[in-house]
Scaffold this active site. Structure first.
Site, PDB file in Angstrom:
ATOM      1  N   THR A   4      35.610  -3.638   2.342  1.00 17.76           N
ATOM      2  CA  THR A   4      35.743  -2.233   1.958  1.00 17.76           C
ATOM      3  C   THR A   4      34.447  -1.554   1.505  1.00 17.76           C
ATOM      4  OG1 THR A   4      38.048  -2.533   1.398  1.00 17.76           O
ATOM      5  CG2 THR A   4      36.931  -0.708   0.323  1.00 17.76           C
TER       6      THR A   4
HETATM    7  P1  AMP Z   1      39.200  -5.068  -0.098  1.00 17.03           P
HETATM    8  O1  AMP Z   1      39.150  -6.165  -1.110  1.00 17.03           O
HETATM    9  O2  AMP Z   1      37.964  -5.038   0.736  1.00 17.03           O
HETATM   10  O3  AMP Z   1      40.465  -5.073   0.656  1.00 17.03           O
HETATM   11  O4  AMP Z   1      39.159  -3.715  -0.954  1.00 17.03           O
HETATM   12  C1  AMP Z   1      40.238  -2.824  -1.066  1.00 17.03           C
HETATM   13  C2  AMP Z   1      40.371  -2.365  -2.480  1.00 17.03           C
HETATM   14  O5  AMP Z   1      39.222  -1.589  -2.857  1.00 17.03           O
HETATM   15  C3  AMP Z   1      41.537  -1.438  -2.666  1.00 17.03           C
HETATM   16  O6  AMP Z   1      42.583  -2.125  -3.288  1.00 17.03           O
HETATM   17  C4  AMP Z   1      41.026  -0.326  -3.548  1.00 17.03           C
HETATM   18  O7  AMP Z   1      41.815  -0.164  -4.716  1.00 17.03           O
HETATM   19  C5  AMP Z   1      39.627  -0.742  -3.913  1.00 17.03           C
HETATM   20  N1  AMP Z   1      38.733   0.402  -3.945  1.00 17.03           N
HETATM   21  C6  AMP Z   1      38.563   1.322  -2.981  1.00 17.03           C
HETATM   22  N2  AMP Z   1      37.678   2.264  -3.338  1.00 17.03           N
HETATM   23  C7  AMP Z   1      37.263   1.947  -4.583  1.00 17.03           C
HETATM   24  C8  AMP Z   1      36.358   2.521  -5.495  1.00 17.03           C
HETATM   25  N3  AMP Z   1      35.692   3.647  -5.191  1.00 17.03           N
HETATM   26  N4  AMP Z   1      36.171   1.897  -6.676  1.00 17.03           N
HETATM   27  C9  AMP Z   1      36.826   0.746  -6.975  1.00 17.03           C
HETATM   28  N5  AMP Z   1      37.706   0.146  -6.150  1.00 17.03           N
HETATM   29  C10 AMP Z   1      37.931   0.735  -4.962  1.00 17.03           C
HETATM   30 ZN    ZN Z   2      39.003  -1.861   3.041  1.00 18.59          ZN
HETATM   31 ZN    ZN Z   3      41.478  -4.987   2.099  1.00 23.09          ZN
END
Ligand code: AMP
Ligand code: ZN
Ligand code: ZN
Length: 434
Positions: free
Chosen positions: A95
């Protein structure tokens, strides 16, 4: 809520009842204290402002969700504008690295957010939940598009975007909010509308809007689950409602709707036990599934050639690819940054790493979803849909996510900062400037 696809009719709302219930919800929106709100002082002549560009990020929206789930509003936006067969993410397909690539045009190796979990020799540890790190501008390299816009006299606003909470090279979006995953969708729309209703000289011309729920549902239940479908439809309904509200205030916009990565299906029998290949008394894991980032423990004097030995040990597993940082395959465009760990292991599509020490020898893994893999594998394909006055109807083949920054700059009419992408692949869907 379904929008008609006929361009001359605009997008006509067919299901008013959903809008009515959404409006009732809006009225309950809580007034929030907005820490990121500096009244922009801009110098442009009125009438010299481009059509606002709204960058929508739908986390974890796999490229094929558009055809499999058929979200009506997204399909209507695509039918009125353009879509790509898929948006190819950057490595690792996580992400934070990819959201920041989308707004800088730099691969993670060059903007510095090389993963969701990072160790920097000087700054220490970075992770999504670490508020201090996330809002510390020293982690974030390159020039985000909100800065490019503001340097050209165009106000900008971020309704969540990785990087938007940090002062990067002395600048932040004019308007921004601290990340709050629980902020209801209706409140997010209210904020976008509020910003777009500002007087001409203060009105943001670049805005972001972010949703995490498709990613969360896809992780938990799998990419093609009915829960993933429900999440897609919920976000789609919000976009439909936003469009109706924009039409009601006669505010044209450019939609650029993207996701950061796709989603692979995981399974209980696709697990690699890290402890079988890595001696965790000697080495530690900076990042885990599905990319292992491995470094020696500080109290362990790693002997010459340790990287080669560790890579050989990891390669005994048939379900991964292991590399010294400097030997990573060229197409990953990764490994020159100090923050990249000395040894990386990439799980194969749908596989994940686990620790015997933590999960026992028979880990219980539900069927679910994961991402982070080599971005060129099919399941990591992401979403790209755009429409607006400068977008020509069309369907592109696969495009790279480093190119999105160039598109955003082009739509804003500003010169992009140095970056790793270009406008070449997007030229067929761009109407020339009048
Ligand atoms: P991933 O672990 O790569 O799947 O990341 C997804 C998570 O990133 C989601 O659950 C979001 O809540 C979190 N997320 C997205 N944008 C932000 C942000 N700007 N700050 C903190 N957490 C975030
Ligand atoms: Zn993502
Ligand atoms: Zn994810």
């Amino acid at each position: 809520m379904v929008l008609s696809k006929h361009p001359s009719a605009g997008w006509t709302l067919l299901a008013l009842s959903i809008l009515a219930s959404a409006c009732a919800h809006q009225r309950q929106a809580v007034e929030r204290v907005e820490p990121g709100s500096t009244a922009p002082q801009r110098t442009r002549a009125l009438g010299d402002y481009p059509t606002p560009v709204l960058l929508v990020g739908i986390d974890g929206f796999r490229y094929d969700y558009l055809d499999v789930f058929e979200p009506p509003n997204l399909l209507a936006i695509a039918a009125n504008g353009a879509r790509a067969e898929r948006l190819v993410p950057s490595f690792p397909s996580k992400t934070f690295p990819n959201h920041y690539t989308l707004v800088t045009g730099l691969v993670p190796d060059n903007h510095g957010i090389v993963s969701n979990n990072i160790v920097d020799p000087k700054l220490g540890k970075f992770s999504l939940g670490n508020r201090d790190a996330v809002s510390d501008g020293r982690w974030w390299g390159g020039e985000p598009v909100w800065t490019t816009a503001q340097n050209n006299g165009l106000p900008s606003a971020a309704l969540f975007w990785p990087g938007s909470e940090a002062e990067i090279n002395g600048d932040r979006p004019d308007f921004w909010l601290p990340y709050d995953d629980d902020l209801p969708g209706a409140d997010r729309l209210d904020k976008i509308i509020e910003w777009l209703a500002l007087p001409e000289a203060e009105r943001p011309r670049f805005l972001t809007l972010y949703f995490s729920r498709v990613d969360s549902a896809s992780h938990r239940y799998g990419p093609l689950s009915h829960q993933a479908r429900t999440a897609v439809m919920e976000v789609d309904a919000l976009l439909g409602e936003l469009n109706v509200r924009l039409e009601a205030m006669s505010q044209p916009i450019h939609w650029v709707i993207v996701s950061d990565h796709g989603m692979a299906e995981t399974a209980p029998d696709r697990v690699i036990m890290v402890d079988d290949y890595v001696d965790l008394d000697q080495y530690h894991l900076i990042d885990t599934s599905p990319v292992l980032a491995i470094a020696p423990n500080t109290d362990h004097e790693a002997s010459p050639g340790w990287e080669d030995r560790l890579v050989s040990s990891l390669r005994r597993s048939p379900h991964l690819e292991a590399y010294r940082k400097k030997d990573l395959p060229k197409h990953l465009r990764h490994g020159s940054n100090d923050r990249v760990a000395p040894v990386l292991a990439l799980a194969n599509d749908g596989w994940r790493f686990a620790l015997r020490a933590r999960e026992g020898s028979r880990p219980q893994v539900r069927l679910g979803g994961q991402h982070g893999y080599d971005p060129t594998i099919d399941s990591m394909g992401a979403l790209f849909v755009a429409s607006g006055p400068r977008i020509l109807p069309g369907e592109l083949g696969p495009i790279q996510n480093v190119d999105v920054y160039s598109l955003l700059c082009e739509l804003l009419g500003v010169e992009p900062a140095t970056n790793d992408g270009s406008l070449d692949a997007l030229a067929p869907i761009l109407r020339s400037r009048d």
